[in-house]
Design a protein around this motif. Structure first.
Motif, mmCIF file in Angstrom:
data_model
loop_
_atom_site.group_PDB
_atom_site.id
_atom_site.type_symbol
_atom_site.label_atom_id
_atom_site.label_comp_id
_atom_site.label_asym_id
_atom_site.label_seq_id
_atom_site.Cartn_x
_atom_site.Cartn_y
_atom_site.Cartn_z
ATOM 1 N N LEU B 53 0.707 -1.103 -0.032
ATOM 2 C CA LEU B 53 0.022 0.130 -0.076
ATOM 3 C C LEU B 53 0.963 1.190 0.148
ATOM 4 N N GLU B 55 1.065 4.929 1.223
ATOM 5 C CA GLU B 55 0.350 5.953 2.001
ATOM 6 C C GLU B 55 0.203 7.234 1.565
ATOM 7 N N ILE B 58 -2.831 7.020 -0.727
ATOM 8 C CA ILE B 58 -4.012 7.392 0.095
ATOM 9 C C ILE B 58 -4.102 8.787 0.335
ATOM 10 N N TYR B 62 -7.170 11.369 -1.079
ATOM 11 C CA TYR B 62 -8.281 11.801 -0.042
ATOM 12 C C TYR B 62 -8.481 13.369 -0.160
ATOM 13 N N TRP B 80 -14.667 6.804 6.703
ATOM 14 C CA TRP B 80 -14.258 5.845 5.999
ATOM 15 C C TRP B 80 -14.892 4.622 6.070
ATOM 16 N N VAL B 90 -4.510 1.603 7.713
ATOM 17 C CA VAL B 90 -5.181 2.335 6.634
ATOM 18 C C VAL B 90 -6.215 3.115 7.206
ATOM 19 N N ILE B 310 -9.346 4.128 -2.365
ATOM 20 C CA ILE B 310 -8.160 3.444 -1.844
ATOM 21 C C ILE B 310 -7.650 2.369 -3.187
ATOM 22 N N ALA B 313 -3.998 3.001 -4.649
ATOM 23 C CA ALA B 313 -3.014 3.265 -3.200
ATOM 24 C C ALA B 313 -2.644 1.387 -3.156
ATOM 25 N N GLY B 399 -6.389 -1.845 -3.883
ATOM 26 C CA GLY B 399 -6.403 -1.334 -2.647
ATOM 27 C C GLY B 399 -7.947 -1.638 -2.204
#
Ligand SMILES: Cc1ncc(COP(=O)(O)O)c(C=O)c1O
Lengths: 81, 452
Positions: B53, B55, B58, B62, B80, B90, B310, B313, B399
């Protein structure tokens, strides 16, 4: 085994079969093998030529060679005697 | 003289007049780095397969989504969607960015609490809330989105028992012009059921109606469907205000924004067809701004966006196990990632990219996972560069949902790592071991002795 001698191999990986009008695209090793076949080289000679030029083991080359020929047969680019 | 890199010989027939939808050559590059961390290094350290993943992705995604809404409307709140990916690391990235939590079970609820989310910032959705789940949610002042009448009556009786005033919303389903219509969740708008449920709540002094909720479906390709939904929800809000002089605090539009994945069978890739965050935001915010809701009563817009936040990511890295030719002469490739790890392969044509250099040639290939099952198909057909046994690849945009809907089936689940914004790699979920799986089991004494 006989290769269809009419086929035209272009340097950049294209093959044209005038008897059927079909075209094919090959990667460089595929093109290389096809031109070896056109020069009537034997399987052993071809495998050796590849081993000399590329970083690869004997078993893989043989396996890939046999598989490749099966596809050529399927596309009628070679024929069994 | 240094020898050249070998590649398996390939030949493809060119079907003139029937061009392949993405051309015959691969237009993409190998993926050798993710966020400047070497793919091969990650695999060396953490094994193959392994989930990765980002970060940074993400947080960036967002921020993009949030900006699309805040640029158009004053009060916006994301929550979320835990089911999309409820790894604690996450969830906490989203919470750090300001997201509340949206949960659909007691299990997810407890996770949000354990992550430190305050009760009044947890939205509790779904048809399965037990009496004790509801009790906890009421005591914590969580936002309970009622799915059906049985639940409504249970909340009414709990409110009396606990002498607390639960904060509730109803989930509304409706015709937004898209199909399938998700009518099995919540109360229907067109039939008057939603209005009826609202009346029952509003005549009850023990309940506080705080919001209206809808989740019209997932992977919605027409942004306008949200405008239709918003218009109908705003109509309910206006009627509530007129009849009870009660302002609805928020309208929750659920999730459903498409991620840029390509659906199986789609003619064009998802990157070309999916609406942008701005298009969704435009459709949603105008439905409220142009409604009859008065400026002083403008509700907060809540979004429970899951996959679109997500998917990009997430990656899974894996290795080619074998190349095969099937009985009909077609080519197939077996990889060490199956549908047990990539559930979304049932919906999406996931992009598989070699993790090392490749030539510009592609082959028509089926891609199968390692499970001994016919359903284990990662790509029914794909035009892929030539890859050999032992070559590595990266599957991108995975993701969402895979790290929650995965299965412990035949093989053990691998590690999940995250690359932080300073390029450090952290394991956020260990790989499973035989002991872990066996620890759940018990063999009765009379079955302990075998003789084979
Ligand atoms: C109530 C609710 N909210 C949000 C989501 C997240 O949806 P998506 O991943 O499509 O954005 C879902 C998914 O099913 C849902 O059921």
């Amino acid at each position: 085994m006989n290769i269809n001698k009419n086929i035209a191999i272009s340097g950049n990986g294209f093959v044209f079969d005038p008897t059927t009008g079909e075209s094919f695209s090959l990667n460089s090793i595929g093109t290389e093998i096809l031109s070896y076949l056109k020069q009537d080289m034997s399987k052993e000679e071809i495998v050796l030529a590849i081993l000399e030029k590329y970083e690869i083991d004997n078993i893989t080359v043989e396996k890939n060679y046999v598989e490749f020929l099966a596809i050529l047969r399927e596309y009628k680019l070679i024929e069994n005697d | 003289m240094k020898k050249l890199t070998y590649e398996r010989p390939i030949i493809n027939k060119i079907n003139s007049g029937m061009p392949n939808k993405f051309g015959t050559r691969t237009e993409y590059q190998p993926i050798t780095y993710i966020d400047e961390v070497s793919v091969k290094e990650i695999m060396k350290e953490h094994g193959s397969p392994v989930y990765v993943l980002s970060e940074k992705t993400i947080r960036d995604t967002y921020k993009d989504a949030k900006k699309a809404f805040t640029a158009r409307y004053p009060k916006v709140q994301f929550a979320w969607s835990y089911k999309t990916n409820y790894l604690n690391a996450v969830c906490n990235i989203f919470h750090q960015e300001g997201s509340w939590a949206e949960v659909v079970s007691g299990f997810e609820y407890d996770k949000a609490i354990a992550n430190g989310v305050s009760g009044n910032h947890i939205i509790f959705n779904g048809p399965d809330k037990s009496e004790s789940d509801l009790e906890t949610a009421i005591i914590n002042n969580s936002l309970i989105h009622i799915d059906h009448y049985d639940e409504l009556y249970m909340i009414i009786s709990l409110a009396e028992k606990l002498e607390k005033k639960p904060k509730v919303a109803i989930r509304v389903n409706m015709d937004t012009g898209i199909s399938p219509q998700w009518s099995r969740f919540g109360f229907n708008y067109e039939s008057g059921e939603a209005w009826d449920a609202l009346n029952r709540i509003l005549i009850n002094k023990n309940l506080e109606l705080v919001g209206l909720h809808s989740h019209i479906g997932t992977y919605i390709l027409t942004a306008n469907a949200y405008n239709v939904a918003g218009t109908k929800l705003a109509d309910l809000a206006v009627r509530v205000k007129e009849k009870y002089n009660h302002a609805i605090k928020y309208i929750d539009f659920g999730g459903g924004f498409a991620s840029k994945n390509t659906l199986i069978g789609a003619y064009l890739p998802g990157t070309d067809t999916c609406p942008t965050f701005s298009e969704y935001a435009e459709a949603i915010t105008t439905s409220i701004i142009n409604s009859r809701i008065k400026l002083e009563d403008f509700p907060t817009i809540i979004l429970e966006t899951g996959r679109a936040l997500i998917d990009d990511a997430g990656f899974i890295l894996g290795t080619v196990l074998a190349n095969k030719r099937l009985a009909d002469g077609s080519k197939s490739m077996v990889i060490n990632v199956g549908v047990n790890l990539l559930f979304t392969a049932f919906w999406y044509e996931h992009r598989i990219t070699p993790a090392q250099n490749f030539s510009s040639h592609t082959e028509h290939t089926s891609v199968y996972g390692p499970l001994c099952m016919n359903i284990d198909v990662i790509r029914q057909t794909a035009d892929l560069p030539v890859m050999r046994k032992g070559d590595d690849f990266v599957i991108s945009r995975i993701g969402a949902y895979n790290m929650t809907q995965w299965m412990q089936f035949i093989t053990l689940r691998p590690k999940i790592v995250i690359i932080d914004t300073g390029r450090q790699v952290h394991v956020i979920r260990k790989n499973e071991k035989n002991e872990d799986i066996n620890s759940f089991e018990h063999v009765p004494d009379h079955l302990k002795k075998i003789n084979v």
